[in-house]
Design a protein around this motif. Structure first.
Motif, PDB file in Angstrom:
ATOM      1  N   LYS A 158     -33.907  25.094 -74.517  1.00  0.00           N
ATOM      2  CA  LYS A 158     -33.257  25.034 -75.831  1.00  0.00           C
ATOM      3  C   LYS A 158     -31.861  24.414 -75.706  1.00  0.00           C
ATOM      4  CE  LYS A 158     -34.374  27.991 -78.996  1.00  0.00           C
ATOM      5  NZ  LYS A 158     -34.617  29.162 -79.865  1.00  0.00           N
ATOM      6  N   PHE A 159     -31.180  24.709 -74.627  1.00  0.00           N
ATOM      7  CA  PHE A 159     -29.857  24.115 -74.440  1.00  0.00           C
ATOM      8  C   PHE A 159     -29.976  22.610 -74.201  1.00  0.00           C
ATOM      9  CE2 PHE A 159     -26.190  23.038 -71.627  1.00  0.00           C
ATOM     10  CZ  PHE A 159     -25.200  23.190 -72.586  1.00  0.00           C
ATOM     11  N   ALA A 160     -31.011  22.184 -73.483  1.00  0.00           N
ATOM     12  CA  ALA A 160     -31.230  20.747 -73.288  1.00  0.00           C
ATOM     13  C   ALA A 160     -31.460  20.069 -74.640  1.00  0.00           C
ATOM     14  CB  ALA A 160     -32.420  20.516 -72.360  1.00  0.00           C
ATOM     15  N   ALA A 161     -32.204  20.721 -75.542  1.00  0.00           N
ATOM     16  CA  ALA A 161     -32.410  20.167 -76.879  1.00  0.00           C
ATOM     17  C   ALA A 161     -31.096  20.133 -77.656  1.00  0.00           C
ATOM     18  CB  ALA A 161     -33.458  20.995 -77.620  1.00  0.00           C
ATOM     19  N   TYR A 162     -30.269  21.159 -77.470  1.00  0.00           N
ATOM     20  CA  TYR A 162     -28.954  21.195 -78.119  1.00  0.00           C
ATOM     21  C   TYR A 162     -28.104  20.016 -77.646  1.00  0.00           C
ATOM     22  CZ  TYR A 162     -24.323  23.055 -79.394  1.00  0.00           C
ATOM     23  OH  TYR A 162     -23.051  23.222 -79.912  1.00  0.00           O
ATOM     24  N   GLU A 163     -28.130  19.726 -76.360  1.00  0.00           N
ATOM     25  CA  GLU A 163     -27.352  18.604 -75.841  1.00  0.00           C
ATOM     26  C   GLU A 163     -27.875  17.271 -76.376  1.00  0.00           C
ATOM     27  OE1 GLU A 163     -25.311  19.643 -71.709  1.00  0.00           O
ATOM     28  OE2 GLU A 163     -27.490  19.655 -71.546  1.00  0.00           O
ATOM     29  N   LYS A 164     -29.206  17.152 -76.579  1.00  0.00           N
ATOM     30  CA  LYS A 164     -29.756  15.938 -77.193  1.00  0.00           C
ATOM     31  C   LYS A 164     -29.256  15.799 -78.631  1.00  0.00           C
ATOM     32  CE  LYS A 164     -33.986  14.625 -76.651  1.00  0.00           C
ATOM     33  NZ  LYS A 164     -35.461  14.636 -76.640  1.00  0.00           N
ATOM     34  N   ALA A 165     -29.142  16.932 -79.326  1.00  0.00           N
ATOM     35  CA  ALA A 165     -28.616  16.894 -80.696  1.00  0.00           C
ATOM     36  C   ALA A 165     -27.164  16.432 -80.703  1.00  0.00           C
ATOM     37  CB  ALA A 165     -28.756  18.268 -81.348  1.00  0.00           C
ATOM     38  N   LEU A 166     -26.388  16.886 -79.716  1.00  0.00           N
ATOM     39  CA  LEU A 166     -24.995  16.427 -79.621  1.00  0.00           C
ATOM     40  C   LEU A 166     -24.943  14.917 -79.385  1.00  0.00           C
ATOM     41  CD1 LEU A 166     -23.297  19.205 -77.432  1.00  0.00           C
ATOM     42  CD2 LEU A 166     -23.343  19.000 -79.927  1.00  0.00           C
ATOM     43  N   ALA A 167     -25.851  14.416 -78.561  1.00  0.00           N
ATOM     44  CA  ALA A 167     -25.892  12.973 -78.316  1.00  0.00           C
ATOM     45  C   ALA A 167     -26.236  12.218 -79.593  1.00  0.00           C
ATOM     46  CB  ALA A 167     -26.905  12.659 -77.216  1.00  0.00           C
ATOM     47  N   ALA A 168     -27.122  12.807 -80.406  1.00  0.00           N
ATOM     48  CA  ALA A 168     -27.463  12.185 -81.686  1.00  0.00           C
ATOM     49  C   ALA A 168     -26.250  12.138 -82.605  1.00  0.00           C
ATOM     50  CB  ALA A 168     -28.606  12.955 -82.349  1.00  0.00           C
ATOM     51  N   LEU A 169     -25.438  13.190 -82.584  1.00  0.00           N
ATOM     52  CA  LEU A 169     -24.219  13.179 -83.390  1.00  0.00           C
ATOM     53  C   LEU A 169     -23.245  12.116 -82.893  1.00  0.00           C
ATOM     54  CD1 LEU A 169     -23.363  16.942 -84.025  1.00  0.00           C
ATOM     55  CD2 LEU A 169     -24.546  15.351 -85.527  1.00  0.00           C
TER      56      LEU A 169
END
Length: 499
Positions: free
Chosen positions: A481-492
């Motif tokens: 889930k944290f890896a997905a969170y970091e992908k979301a940050l990259a999208a931002l």
């Protein structure tokens, strides 16, 4: 005669005064929310006259509620949000509103000064990267945009030191804040002409007052302040330290093996260090004379959850207490296993921890999701933002044996266990409901002679209410889930980066 201490905490959200006995027991606390002034988007200020009135009110209320005599108070400690800025004249009267640490008007200025090489030029003098509400940045911003404010100013102060001046008449910083405001040479612990010259502030160097040590007496309550607050004139006021330090002290941290996390308006993540580490976002002198304090923080913590409660839960539940709403949120989160929800919340409602322009967001929302999924994502997102900061703290190979947590999150066992499971290390939770005020009171206890040093004060005044242990079975779930969170940050980062 019994002896008591006051801890006064001017936070980003609330102003609080707590009365403690010498064992660290909280006898009474009073608080007030002083309205924010937002003259433009991204600006957050407070009327400093209202701030002083609010402080006088909570001091008086806390002492009355505790049922103690002002003559029994042997010391006062002060804390508050770090940086921001207060401009005052020689009598201690404000010449402009106090700028709060959540203010974002300096964001473009930070980028410009970094691009011009100013940050790199002074970094090894300050060990501070620029951020929007940093005192140094605020002084440059006011010079460029409202120079008349600086011209009227005799002293530049932080919020807690403004209260110190009102209580004691003494314009005084203290050493932890001076070494984090971007204007002091951390090696010499002196305001440095080279720093002021690089920032274009040489003519304003004389606006910076002297500073006191954390456990030194910085002044005493004046007759005028005594009449205003109901205190006894002459009570010593300790140098104390800003909230990043008082929170760690209130958790009893006296070594560099323990991670300290404070979850309030800001997500504060820190540890003590004997080394000045190149590339660190913020290193300042700590309360402990043998250590610096290395900090990673942003306003991405529980205030984001408060926004959800106040915007989406309270309006539908008139008359229902916040405590009841919090209990409902905990039940909803606990009813949904972490692997059963992939909703991601980015807690950037007030500011970002990564891209300077990024805003809050939800990812992966579908019609299947309900209120519980959303609330769980908020809980997780706030902890994941803390983990982003802690990853930075550990970039040089630093490891921790355990962590200590204080702040509003600790009132929730569900949330505290989530923190423990995400970080996968033992987690001690502070018993202090007002850790900032307690840490300030501990400084006052030493300054007032009740204890000789930090070891004695911690032994007698610090209490932890519970230790959580990680559920190993949830480690991989939260890692994904944290890896997905970091992908979301990259999208931002992509979304908010101009072509």
């Amino acid at each position: 005669m019994k002896k008591y201490l006051l801890g006064i905490d001017n936070g980003g959200s609330m102003t609080k005064c707590a009365v403690f006995d010498l064992k660290g027991n909280e006898i009474a606390v009073a608080s007030v929310r002083i309205p924010l002034i937002e003259p433009q988007a991204g600006w957050t200020e407070r009327d400093l006259n209202e701030v002083w009135e609010g402080n006088a009110k909570v001091i008086s209320e806390a002492v009355k509620k505790a049922g103690v005599s002002p003559d029994e108070i042997i010391g006062i400690g002060l804390t508050g949000y770090g940086n921001g800025i207060c401009f005052v004249d020689k009598e201690g009267n404000p010449v402009y509103n106090g700028v709060v640490s959540s203010d974002n008007r300096g964001a473009d200025l930070c980028t410009r000064l970094a691009d011009e090489g100013v940050q790199d030029a002074i970094y090894h003098l300050t060990y501070q990267e620029f951020w929007p509400a940093q005192t140094a940045i605020m002084m440059v911003w006011f010079k460029e945009n409202m120079p008349e404010v600086l011209e009227k100013t005799t002293y530049v102060l932080s919020i807690k030191d403004f209260i110190r001046m009102k209580l004691t008449g003494n314009p005084c910083y203290e050493v932890t804040e001076t070494t984090c405001n971007g204007l002091m040479n951390i090696h010499t612990q002196e305001y440095d002409p080279d720093i002021f010259k690089a920032l274009g502030l040489s003519e304003y160097m004389d606006r910076m007052p002297k500073y006191a040590g954390v456990t030194e007496v910085s002044g005493r309550v004046t007759e005028e302040a005594a009449k205003k607050t109901g205190l006894t004139a002459g009570i010593p006021v300790a140098g104390s330290c800003y909230d990043v330090n008082t929170g760690a002290l209130a958790s009893g941290i006296l070594d560099d093996d323990t991670l300290c996390m404070i979850a309030g308006t800001w997500s504060i993540n820190e540890h003590l260090t004997k080394e000045l580490i190149d590339g660190a976002n913020s290193i300042a002198r700590s309360y402990h004379p043998d250590y610096y304090i290395l900090e990673e923080s942003s306003p991405t913590s529980a205030s984001n959850f408060e926004w959800f409660v106040e915007s989406f839960l309270e309006p539908d539940r008139p008359g229902v207490s916040k405590g009841t709403l919090y209990d409902e949120c905990n039940r909803l989160v606990d009813s949904i296993p972490p692997e059963d929800s992939d909703v991601i919340f980015i807690p950037y409602l007030f500011a970002s921890a990564t891209h300077p322009d990024a805003k809050g967001a939800f990812f992966n929302l579908t019609s299947y999701n309900n209120r519980g999924h959303v609330i769980r994502s908020i809980y997780e997102g706030i902890v994941f933002s803390s983990k982003v900061h802690v990853k930075r703290l550990m970039e040089g190979g630093k490891t921790f044996k355990s962590a200590k947590l204080s702040g509003g999150i600790t009132k929730s066992e569900v949330w505290s266990q989530m923190v423990c499971d995400i970080f996968q290390m033992p987690l001690e939770v502070s018993a202090a409901s007002e850790p900032g005020a307690l840490g300030a009171a501990m400084c006052a206890a030493i300054a007032g002679g009740a204890y000789k040093n930090y070891d004695e004060a911690v032994k007698e005044m610090v209490h932890m209410k519970k230790t959580y242990y990680p559920n190993k079975e949830k480690a991989e779930i939260y890692n994904k889930k944290f890896a997905a969170y970091e992908k979301a940050l990259a999208a931002l980062d992509f979304f908010y980066t101009e072509e």
